[in-house]
Design a protein around this motif. Sequence first.
Motif, PDB file in Angstrom:
ATOM      1  N   MET A 138       0.814  -1.220   0.000  1.00 26.79           N
ATOM      2  CA  MET A 138       0.000   0.000   0.000  1.00 26.79           C
ATOM      3  C   MET A 138       0.846   1.268   0.000  1.00 26.79           C
ATOM      4  O   MET A 138       0.355   2.346  -0.339  1.00 26.79           O
ATOM      5  N   ALA A 139       2.113   1.160   0.368  1.00 20.58           N
ATOM      6  CA  ALA A 139       2.991   2.326   0.340  1.00 20.58           C
ATOM      7  C   ALA A 139       3.518   2.602  -1.067  1.00 20.58           C
ATOM      8  O   ALA A 139       4.145   3.634  -1.311  1.00 20.58           O
ATOM      9  N   ASN A 140       3.238   1.684  -1.983  1.00 14.86           N
ATOM     10  CA  ASN A 140       3.678   1.808  -3.369  1.00 14.86           C
ATOM     11  C   ASN A 140       2.430   1.892  -4.248  1.00 14.86           C
ATOM     12  O   ASN A 140       2.135   1.000  -5.032  1.00 14.86           O
ATOM     13  N   SER A 168       8.517  10.105 -15.895  1.00 13.35           N
ATOM     14  CA  SER A 168       7.116   9.820 -15.600  1.00 13.35           C
ATOM     15  C   SER A 168       6.972   8.366 -15.189  1.00 13.35           C
ATOM     16  O   SER A 168       7.838   7.534 -15.466  1.00 13.35           O
ATOM     17  N   GLY A 169       5.866   8.072 -14.521  1.00  9.38           N
ATOM     18  CA  GLY A 169       5.580   6.693 -14.155  1.00  9.38           C
ATOM     19  C   GLY A 169       6.219   6.203 -12.879  1.00  9.38           C
ATOM     20  O   GLY A 169       6.177   5.009 -12.588  1.00  9.38           O
ATOM     21  N   GLY A 170       6.809   7.102 -12.076  1.00 14.86           N
ATOM     22  CA  GLY A 170       7.406   6.687 -10.815  1.00 14.86           C
ATOM     23  C   GLY A 170       6.366   6.220  -9.822  1.00 14.86           C
ATOM     24  O   GLY A 170       5.208   6.644  -9.864  1.00 14.86           O
ATOM     25  N   THR A 171       6.774   5.344  -8.890  1.00 13.93           N
ATOM     26  CA  THR A 171       5.830   4.837  -7.888  1.00 13.93           C
ATOM     27  C   THR A 171       6.206   5.226  -6.463  1.00 13.93           C
ATOM     28  O   THR A 171       5.334   5.297  -5.590  1.00 13.93           O
ATOM     29  N   ILE A 172       7.491   5.461  -6.192  1.00 18.62           N
ATOM     30  CA  ILE A 172       7.949   5.899  -4.873  1.00 18.62           C
ATOM     31  C   ILE A 172       9.331   6.518  -5.052  1.00 18.62           C
ATOM     32  O   ILE A 172      10.056   6.158  -5.991  1.00 18.62           O
ATOM     33  N   GLY A 215       1.371  11.952  -7.734  1.00 18.43           N
ATOM     34  CA  GLY A 215       1.007  10.613  -8.183  1.00 18.43           C
ATOM     35  C   GLY A 215       1.530   9.505  -7.302  1.00 18.43           C
ATOM     36  O   GLY A 215       1.202   8.327  -7.525  1.00 18.43           O
ATOM     37  N   GLU A 216       2.346   9.841  -6.299  1.00 19.71           N
ATOM     38  CA  GLU A 216       2.898   8.843  -5.392  1.00 19.71           C
ATOM     39  C   GLU A 216       2.373   9.097  -3.978  1.00 19.71           C
ATOM     40  O   GLU A 216       1.894  10.187  -3.676  1.00 19.71           O
ATOM     41  N   VAL A 217       2.506   8.097  -3.105  1.00 20.63           N
ATOM     42  CA  VAL A 217       1.972   8.239  -1.750  1.00 20.63           C
ATOM     43  C   VAL A 217       3.055   8.173  -0.687  1.00 20.63           C
ATOM     44  O   VAL A 217       2.749   8.262   0.507  1.00 20.63           O
TER      45      VAL A 217
END
Length: 464
Positions: free
Chosen positions: A310-312, A376-380, A400-402
Amino acid sequence: MLREFRLPDVGEGLTEAEIVRWHVTPGDSVKINQTIVEIETAKAVVELPCPYEGTVSALMADEGQTVDVGAPIISVRTGEGEGPADAGREALADDLVPGAGDGAEPKKEKRQPVLVGYGVKTSATRRRPRKPASSAPVSAPPVSVTPAPATRAAATPPAASSAPAVPGNGHPASAGARVLAKPPVRKLARDLGVDLTALTGTGPQGSITRADVEAAVAAPVPAASGTSAASGTAREEYIPVRGVRKATAQAMVASAFSAPHVTEWLQVDVTGTMEAVRRLRTLPEFAEVKVSPLLLVAKALITAVKRHPMANASWTGEEIVVKHYVNLGIAAATDRGLIVPNVKDADAMSLPDLARALGELTERARAGRCQPAELSGGTITITNVGVFGVDAGTPILNPGEVAILAVGQIRDMPWVVDGQLAVRKVTTLALSFDHRVVDGELGSHVLRDVGAMLEDPLRMLAWS
């Protein structure tokens, strides 16, 4: 045949770019896919290849000039004949922005060939056809009315005269007269705070040129207007906000005021990590790559988010999108501003491959050579503020990331080890997360896991 190459949308949906550096001059021979120019978009510096083979006829935009997508930037003489291949390349240059010509009807969208270095989007920016010129007086478009500060001083208007203030007669245009200037010149004047109505045009029919605007900026400024009489230097400097810095500013504001940020901190004894780094540097697998503490921090974060998916993730407003892959972003400070390129599928890489990818990505970022796809498209993301000699900070989420991890400097500190005081290598970790997706418990688990793996790198093997 003379062909014009129009500035394309380099696959980012952007509307303009700045010409950074030309690689060719008029008279040079060029081949298809030969790099001809570097442009700076709101995300990165991109090299554009030539769609034609022939001789450069003219460069239609200056270095430093901001050009709209669809505007012609170079013309190439390709010879008398035109074969099927030439027709396809002409379609690429002329149809990248349908309807961009003066008064032309939008062309039917079709599949376009793709040149090396960038893609083509059929949804490129469209413009309305220009209306034919009218003989009726046209009022000047609005221009900046901000008084020109010290380093933006406009040219001093000549003394009053009985002659009407009409461009081209040696007098600046009056406020009610039409100012003749091309759109790029108007934009440059707005960026530099120059009032076009105060300038005398030296171009055709008295039009104001780029050189006129630049001359106004470079004009001497009286000491009373903001310079030091003793030193003759400006007391203030004005830097236009554009390109990467402008895009970063907009993204950070949007992130800070849309996602509810929470930041947690953890001091970690990384003596074991530093020893592991020293040992890795002696292994043949790492002989040709750079091994730094960032490599093990990256591996620890990748392992932690695989344990806590969930962190990703990302927040869309309607749903939470959990990413079962890790595109690891590395925040990089460059001369053009902060950018965050990312390593695609970093979780699938071996440690030597990850070290190589991080090194190459960092090198391209500092040189301003990252491709749009890498931004673009990074997750973390990881931001290494320790390289600036600080202990920690409260990082802002990459849009876009959390989650984002900040790593502070590693320094000697007193630390209790087995009940005894010792000097150890210590760093501070700071994890910011979007509280809509990551609650305090989950954020704490991720941060604690990263810390535990940096204290004892063998945990990475056990938890991977």
